[in-house]
Design a protein around this motif. Structure first.
Motif, PDB file in Angstrom:
ATOM      1  N   PHE A   1       2.791   0.581  -1.327  1.00 26.16           N
ATOM      2  CA  PHE A   1       4.127   0.341  -1.886  1.00 26.16           C
ATOM      3  C   PHE A   1       4.174  -0.995  -2.618  1.00 26.16           C
ATOM      4  N   ARG A   2       3.565  -2.021  -2.019  1.00 25.99           N
ATOM      5  CA  ARG A   2       3.616  -3.356  -2.609  1.00 25.99           C
ATOM      6  C   ARG A   2       2.764  -3.472  -3.869  1.00 25.99           C
ATOM      7  N   GLU A   3       1.549  -2.938  -3.816  1.00 27.19           N
ATOM      8  CA  GLU A   3       0.603  -3.139  -4.913  1.00 27.19           C
ATOM      9  C   GLU A   3       0.667  -2.047  -5.979  1.00 27.19           C
ATOM     10  N   ASN A   4       1.160  -0.860  -5.600  1.00 28.88           N
ATOM     11  CA  ASN A   4       1.122   0.266  -6.534  1.00 28.88           C
ATOM     12  C   ASN A   4       2.513   0.792  -6.888  1.00 28.88           C
ATOM     13  N   LEU A   5       3.273   1.220  -5.888  1.00 31.06           N
ATOM     14  CA  LEU A   5       4.552   1.872  -6.171  1.00 31.06           C
ATOM     15  C   LEU A   5       5.554   0.920  -6.807  1.00 31.06           C
ATOM     16  N   SER A   6       5.625  -0.311  -6.320  1.00 27.79           N
ATOM     17  CA  SER A   6       6.620  -1.250  -6.852  1.00 27.79           C
ATOM     18  C   SER A   6       6.220  -1.830  -8.195  1.00 27.79           C
ATOM     19  N   THR A   7       4.954  -1.753  -8.540  1.00 28.91           N
ATOM     20  CA  THR A   7       4.472  -2.319  -9.811  1.00 28.91           C
ATOM     21  C   THR A   7       4.073  -1.251 -10.816  1.00 28.91           C
ATOM     22  N   GLY A   8       3.914  -0.012 -10.342  1.00 25.73           N
ATOM     23  CA  GLY A   8       3.490   1.050 -11.253  1.00 25.73           C
ATOM     24  C   GLY A   8       2.033   0.990 -11.624  1.00 25.73           C
ATOM     25  N   VAL A   9       1.216   0.310 -10.811  1.00 23.82           N
ATOM     26  CA  VAL A   9      -0.223   0.177 -11.078  1.00 23.82           C
ATOM     27  C   VAL A   9      -0.970   1.220 -10.247  1.00 23.82           C
ATOM     28  N   PRO A  10      -1.729   2.132 -10.876  1.00 21.42           N
ATOM     29  CA  PRO A  10      -2.326   3.252 -10.132  1.00 21.42           C
ATOM     30  C   PRO A  10      -3.723   2.952  -9.581  1.00 21.42           C
ATOM     31  N   TYR A  11      -3.887   1.785  -8.988  1.00 17.88           N
ATOM     32  CA  TYR A  11      -5.212   1.412  -8.486  1.00 17.88           C
ATOM     33  C   TYR A  11      -5.149   1.230  -6.965  1.00 17.88           C
ATOM     34  N   LEU A  12      -5.694   2.202  -6.242  1.00 14.24           N
ATOM     35  CA  LEU A  12      -5.701   2.131  -4.785  1.00 14.24           C
ATOM     36  C   LEU A  12      -6.539   0.961  -4.294  1.00 14.24           C
ATOM     37  N   GLU A  13      -7.496   0.510  -5.095  1.00 19.18           N
ATOM     38  CA  GLU A  13      -8.375  -0.582  -4.690  1.00 19.18           C
ATOM     39  C   GLU A  13      -7.579  -1.825  -4.304  1.00 19.18           C
ATOM     40  N   TYR A  14      -6.510  -2.106  -5.031  1.00 24.60           N
ATOM     41  CA  TYR A  14      -5.707  -3.296  -4.741  1.00 24.60           C
ATOM     42  C   TYR A  14      -5.070  -3.201  -3.358  1.00 24.60           C
ATOM     43  N   ALA A  15      -4.576  -2.019  -3.004  1.00 25.43           N
ATOM     44  CA  ALA A  15      -3.954  -1.835  -1.697  1.00 25.43           C
ATOM     45  C   ALA A  15      -4.988  -1.956  -0.578  1.00 25.43           C
ATOM     46  N   LEU A  16      -6.181  -1.424  -0.793  1.00 25.58           N
ATOM     47  CA  LEU A  16      -7.214  -1.486   0.245  1.00 25.58           C
ATOM     48  C   LEU A  16      -7.726  -2.907   0.441  1.00 25.58           C
ATOM     49  N   LEU A  17      -7.748  -3.693  -0.626  1.00 27.04           N
ATOM     50  CA  LEU A  17      -8.159  -5.092  -0.491  1.00 27.04           C
ATOM     51  C   LEU A  17      -7.263  -5.842   0.486  1.00 27.04           C
ATOM     52  N   GLY A  18      -5.967  -5.589   0.423  1.00 27.38           N
ATOM     53  CA  GLY A  18      -5.047  -6.240   1.350  1.00 27.38           C
ATOM     54  C   GLY A  18      -5.007  -5.598   2.715  1.00 27.38           C
TER      55      GLY A  18
ATOM     56  N   VAL B   1      -6.471  10.830   5.307  1.00 27.50           N
ATOM     57  CA  VAL B   1      -5.104  10.862   4.768  1.00 27.50           C
ATOM     58  C   VAL B   1      -5.000   9.955   3.549  1.00 27.50           C
ATOM     59  N   ILE B   2      -5.613   8.779   3.632  1.00 23.72           N
ATOM     60  CA  ILE B   2      -5.578   7.829   2.511  1.00 23.72           C
ATOM     61  C   ILE B   2      -6.265   8.411   1.285  1.00 23.72           C
ATOM     62  N   ALA B   3      -7.222   9.315   1.496  1.00 24.21           N
ATOM     63  CA  ALA B   3      -7.944   9.911   0.373  1.00 24.21           C
ATOM     64  C   ALA B   3      -7.033  10.708  -0.554  1.00 24.21           C
ATOM     65  N   VAL B   4      -5.842  11.072  -0.075  1.00 17.20           N
ATOM     66  CA  VAL B   4      -4.887  11.816  -0.908  1.00 17.20           C
ATOM     67  C   VAL B   4      -4.143  10.875  -1.859  1.00 17.20           C
ATOM     68  N   TYR B   5      -4.085   9.606  -1.534  1.00 15.42           N
ATOM     69  CA  TYR B   5      -3.265   8.661  -2.294  1.00 15.42           C
ATOM     70  C   TYR B   5      -3.645   8.572  -3.778  1.00 15.42           C
ATOM     71  N   PRO B   6      -4.934   8.521  -4.156  1.00 19.66           N
ATOM     72  CA  PRO B   6      -5.242   8.446  -5.594  1.00 19.66           C
ATOM     73  C   PRO B   6      -4.667   9.612  -6.388  1.00 19.66           C
ATOM     74  N   VAL B   7      -4.612  10.813  -5.784  1.00 19.24           N
ATOM     75  CA  VAL B   7      -4.031  11.963  -6.478  1.00 19.24           C
ATOM     76  C   VAL B   7      -2.538  11.745  -6.698  1.00 19.24           C
ATOM     77  N   LEU B   8      -1.854  11.189  -5.689  1.00 14.17           N
ATOM     78  CA  LEU B   8      -0.422  10.929  -5.817  1.00 14.17           C
ATOM     79  C   LEU B   8      -0.132   9.818  -6.819  1.00 14.17           C
ATOM     80  N   LEU B   9      -1.051   8.863  -6.943  1.00 14.68           N
ATOM     81  CA  LEU B   9      -0.843   7.734  -7.855  1.00 14.68           C
ATOM     82  C   LEU B   9      -1.013   8.111  -9.321  1.00 14.68           C
ATOM     83  N   ARG B  10      -1.419   9.335  -9.588  1.00 11.13           N
ATOM     84  CA  ARG B  10      -1.587   9.762 -10.981  1.00 11.13           C
ATOM     85  C   ARG B  10      -0.269   9.747 -11.745  1.00 11.13           C
ATOM     86  N   VAL B  11       0.855   9.798 -11.028  1.00  9.29           N
ATOM     87  CA  VAL B  11       2.148   9.792 -11.721  1.00  9.29           C
ATOM     88  C   VAL B  11       2.404   8.460 -12.421  1.00  9.29           C
ATOM     89  N   PHE B  12       1.659   7.411 -12.033  1.00  6.53           N
ATOM     90  CA  PHE B  12       1.853   6.093 -12.642  1.00  6.53           C
ATOM     91  C   PHE B  12       0.878   5.825 -13.788  1.00  6.53           C
TER      92      PHE B  12
END
Length: 288
Positions: A34-51, A108-119
């Protein structure tokens, strides 16, 4: 081994430890998404996993604290050791049960990149490389915490040791960048590593001879080389720490989106090494 695996996995699924671990991990990763992707519109799961790696410092030690310590406290380890099973089958079965509990939220987290395609366009190779390294990082930390759990019969002590072990591994990345390259620093660092290796050897075997040999194999050659050619040690310790630092390798994969063979070998070496140490510690209990 499969019987031990089933028993341990069912135990984690039938009490609060397994479910709490999965819930907290997914909650924290979800917050980072939510912080790194949804609120910024950036579709990179890598940023969320780093934190998200920081939650592993606490949750994996809590998950692993009962793996070996509870059996020692309740004397159920004697039940395992009395069965016609090899020690490695018991230890590996327990480790695989822990790994399965960790793999469920990762799936479960493996599904997130597919969902982030909307951004926008998602770099699936980079996202899943980062997720794979996140899983392997957790697998390595589980092996470390399981070994530390085998050293005590107190669950709180096992959890504290696990947290300290994770923090020490994280500190390797910091030390690799702040240590000077002077030869004396690398030489002293090797002596410290020799002491730590000797302590691990003693805790695993309780053999004074093995402890002395382990320290001597590291200290004597290093001292001779330092006396003859000290400049060989220039920058050796920082370079070594950077190579063996798990979190540095995870950061590289998540930041640059590529998975190198040395990184994969390092991630796999930690579980193999620490599961072996756990087997040695359990063997010492069996034949005591």
């Amino acid at each position: 081994m499969f019987a031990v695996y089933k028993r341990e996995f069912r135990a984690y699924m039938s009490n609060v430890y397994g479910w709490m671990f999965m819930a907290v991990l997914l909650l924290f990763v979800g917050f980072m998404v939510f912080r790194e992707n949804l609120s910024t519109g950036v579709p990179y799961l890598e940023y969320a996993l780093l934190g998200s790696k920081y939650v592993l410092f606490l949750m994996i030690p809590i998950l692993c604290m009962r793996s070996m310590a509870e059996d020692r406290r309740n004397k159920t380890d004697m039940f395992y050791l009395s069965l016609p099973l090899r020690t490695r089958s018991v230890v590996v079965g327990k480790y695989l049960a822990l790994l399965t509990v960790y793999a469920i939220p990762c799936a479960v987290i493996a599904v997130y990149p597919v969902l982030l395609r909307v951004f926008g366009v998602v770099n699936f190779a980079g996202a899943y490389s980062s997720l794979l390294s996140f899983f392997l990082l957790g697998a390595a930390l589980i092996a470390v915490c399981q070994f530390l759990s085998a050293l005590t019969d107190n669950l709180v002590v096992a959890a504290v040791l696990g947290v300290l072990g994770c923090l020490l591994l994280f500190a390797l990345t910091i030390l690799a960048y702040i240590l000077p390259s002077a030869p004396i620093v690398s030489y002293v660092g090797i002596l410290v590593l020799a002491i730590l290796a000797a302590v691990v050897a003693y805790l695993s075997t309780r053999s004074l001879m093995v402890t002395i040999v382990t320290a001597a194999v590291l200290v004597i050659p290093a001292s001779l080389i330092y006396v003859l050619e000290a400049d060989v040690f220039r920058g050796l310790l920082p370079a070594f720490l950077e190579r063996v630092a798990l979190f540095a390798q995870f950061d590289n994969v998540s930041t640059y989106g590529w998975f190198s063979i040395p990184s994969l070998v390092l991630f796999l070496s930690y579980p193999v090494f620490f599961v072996f140490l756990t087997i040695r510690a359990a063997d010492r209990k069996r034949f005591a």
